[in-house]
Design a protein around this motif. Structure first.
Motif, PDB file in Angstrom:
ATOM      1  N   HIS A  93       0.900  -1.052   0.084  1.00 36.23           N
ATOM      2  CA  HIS A  93       0.002  -0.041  -0.006  1.00 36.23           C
ATOM      3  C   HIS A  93       0.835   1.370   0.107  1.00 36.23           C
ATOM      4  O   HIS A  93       1.673   1.338   0.992  1.00 36.23           O
ATOM      5  CB  HIS A  93      -0.895   0.048   1.018  1.00 36.23           C
ATOM      6  CG  HIS A  93      -1.918   1.140   1.182  1.00 36.23           C
ATOM      7  ND1 HIS A  93      -3.088   0.923   0.428  1.00 36.23           N
ATOM      8  CD2 HIS A  93      -1.916   2.482   1.469  1.00 36.23           C
ATOM      9  CE1 HIS A  93      -3.812   2.115   0.590  1.00 36.23           C
ATOM     10  NE2 HIS A  93      -3.230   2.988   1.237  1.00 36.23           N
ATOM     11  N   LEU A  94       0.700   1.952  -1.024  1.00 35.65           N
ATOM     12  CA  LEU A  94       1.676   3.068  -1.264  1.00 35.65           C
ATOM     13  C   LEU A  94       0.853   4.417  -0.649  1.00 35.65           C
ATOM     14  O   LEU A  94      -0.026   4.261   0.093  1.00 35.65           O
ATOM     15  CB  LEU A  94       1.909   3.502  -2.553  1.00 35.65           C
ATOM     16  CG  LEU A  94       2.654   2.113  -3.408  1.00 35.65           C
ATOM     17  CD1 LEU A  94       2.902   2.502  -4.554  1.00 35.65           C
ATOM     18  CD2 LEU A  94       4.055   2.072  -2.753  1.00 35.65           C
ATOM     19  N   SER A  95       1.320   5.628  -0.962  1.00 32.61           N
ATOM     20  CA  SER A  95       0.797   7.002  -0.304  1.00 32.61           C
ATOM     21  C   SER A  95      -0.787   7.110  -0.857  1.00 32.61           C
ATOM     22  O   SER A  95      -1.012   6.703  -2.272  1.00 32.61           O
ATOM     23  CB  SER A  95       1.531   7.999  -0.592  1.00 32.61           C
ATOM     24  OG  SER A  95       1.621   8.379  -2.026  1.00 32.61           O
ATOM     25  N   GLY A  96      -1.862   7.648  -0.056  1.00 34.75           N
ATOM     26  CA  GLY A  96      -2.958   7.539  -0.461  1.00 34.75           C
ATOM     27  C   GLY A  96      -3.852   6.484  -0.935  1.00 34.75           C
ATOM     28  O   GLY A  96      -3.727   5.273  -0.093  1.00 34.75           O
ATOM     29  N   ASP A  97      -4.557   6.420  -2.013  1.00 34.13           N
ATOM     30  CA  ASP A  97      -5.405   5.212  -2.510  1.00 34.13           C
ATOM     31  C   ASP A  97      -4.469   4.343  -3.442  1.00 34.13           C
ATOM     32  O   ASP A  97      -5.051   3.517  -3.873  1.00 34.13           O
ATOM     33  CB  ASP A  97      -6.435   5.713  -2.918  1.00 34.13           C
ATOM     34  CG  ASP A  97      -6.398   6.473  -4.094  1.00 34.13           C
ATOM     35  OD1 ASP A  97      -5.435   6.859  -4.635  1.00 34.13           O
ATOM     36  OD2 ASP A  97      -7.360   6.357  -4.902  1.00 34.13           O
ATOM     37  N   ARG A  98      -3.141   4.544  -3.592  1.00 34.35           N
ATOM     38  CA  ARG A  98      -2.274   3.706  -4.567  1.00 34.35           C
ATOM     39  C   ARG A  98      -1.586   2.541  -4.123  1.00 34.35           C
ATOM     40  O   ARG A  98      -1.349   2.534  -2.787  1.00 34.35           O
ATOM     41  CB  ARG A  98      -1.420   4.637  -5.206  1.00 34.35           C
ATOM     42  CG  ARG A  98      -1.781   6.140  -5.731  1.00 34.35           C
ATOM     43  CD  ARG A  98      -0.757   6.778  -6.353  1.00 34.35           C
ATOM     44  NE  ARG A  98      -0.543   6.234  -7.897  1.00 34.35           N
ATOM     45  CZ  ARG A  98      -1.719   6.351  -8.781  1.00 34.35           C
ATOM     46  NH1 ARG A  98      -2.751   7.046  -8.579  1.00 34.35           N
ATOM     47  NH2 ARG A  98      -1.302   5.939 -10.156  1.00 34.35           N
TER      48      ARG A  98
END
Length: 349
Positions: A93-98
């Motif tokens: 899981h990257l930053s935000g919803d990415r």
């Protein structure tokens, strides 16, 4: 062996990247508006802008290219909303919803039919595969047979006829031979041959439904197999003539072996390397290049689908078909290199 395979796979990936880049930027040079093709000529401005945004057509070409590579890559970054439409495994899981995901390559959807391109390719593949296999089998069996006959009967009318026929076969383009064969045997002599000018592997009837129709395969398979047949005849003849003058062949005859045994067990096997090169290369080309033959005979396959996509300016379908055919060349050339060592132990990878 492993090092060789890894190096060839790396070269193959570079080839595919080059194909993607070339076709992508050429397509963007061509006139036409994919958004208008998607919605139709009467679409309003607001709808067109929404579609351009959805298809990323509002971004610079370089950004569009990177986004397409992101869709193709098995490891890629997607927003959660985009990933919901993909078959994926979340890795990080990257930053935000990415999300960083592991997925099957996504070839996008057709502009015209809104259908997944991979699904369209898998539906069209059996037709092209059957046609290509039939054509290469015809070319291989007839070509090797005529090549052996021409070499064994050197300087006779059989040799002259085989060489002349192969020259004619090489010189005649497939689309020309397709038109001639379709007209002669599918129209003029149709009452005697029972063949038709157009037709696919399956015929559809309102009463009987889907019916397998193998006779529709005859004319396109012969048309597609004529040029590889001609090449295989000449390669087999040349290789056999070289081998038949080797010392070990004379030794085999001196030991009292039958002529058939010498030709097929000793001479032919050592003469097959250039023939295998031609067969594997031509099989890849038949899979990838049956465009005009499929179009002439109305054969439902990847070639016909590609020509239709080019006429309709359907970029995802066109790119998917080009990538698929380039991938076929890479895989079959790799298999050919491995086959050389299996046929002739003297050759090392």
């Amino acid at each position: 062996m492993l090092r060789f395979l890894l190096r060839k796979i790396a070269y193959g990936i570079l080839v595919l990247l080059g194909v993607v880049a070339l076709v992508f930027f050429l397509f963007n040079v061509l006139p036409g508006d994919p958004a208008r093709l998607t919605l139709g000529q009467r679409a309003d401005v607001a709808s067109l802008e929404n579609v351009r945004k959805e298809l990323h057509l509002d971004k610079p070409v370089a950004v569009q290219f990177l986004l397409y590579l992101n869709d193709l890559s098995p490891i890629s970054v997607h927003a959660q909303e985009e990933a919901a439409n993909l078959h994926y495994i979340s890795l990080l899981h990257l930053s935000g919803d990415r999300l960083l995901v592991l997925k099957t390559p996504y070839l996008r959807r057709s502009y015209q039919g809104k259908k997944d391109v991979w699904e369209m390719l898998t539906e069209a593949l059996p037709g092209t595969l059957v046609l290509s296999i039939a054509a290469i089998l015809f070319a291989t069996i007839a070509g090797i047979g005529l090549g052996i006959l021409s070499a064994v009967k050197k300087d006779t009318w059989m040799d002259t006829g085989a060489v002349f026929g192969s020259v004619v076969g090489i010189s005649a383009p497939s689309f020309f031979m397709g038109i001639v064969l379709a007209y002669m045997f599918g129209f003029v002599l149709s009452d005697y041959t029972g063949l038709h000018m157009t037709g696919s592997l399956f015929d559809y009837d309102a009463f009987s439904g889907r019916t397998l129709t193998l006779k529709n395969l005859i004319l396109p398979a012969i048309t597609l197999g004529i040029r590889p047949l001609a090449i295989i005849v000449q390669l087999t003849r040349g290789a056999m003539l070289d081998v038949l003058h080797q010392d070990y062949i004379r030794t085999a005859y001196a030991k009292g072996l039958q002529k058939r045994t010498v030709i097929f067990r000793h001479a032919l096997r050592n003469a097959l390397n250039p023939v295998v090169t031609a067969i594997t290369g031509w099989f890849a080309e038949l899979l990838a290049g049956a465009f005009f033959v499929e179009y002439i005979f109305g054969w439902k396959g990847i070639g016909k689908m590609t020509v239709d996509a080019l006429e309709k300016f359907d970029f995802p379908v066109l790119m998917g078909a080009v990538l698929f055919t380039a991938g076929i060349f890479v895989v079959i050339n790799l298999l050919a290199d491995v086959l050389y060592s299996a046929i002739d132990p003297r050759i090392k990878l």
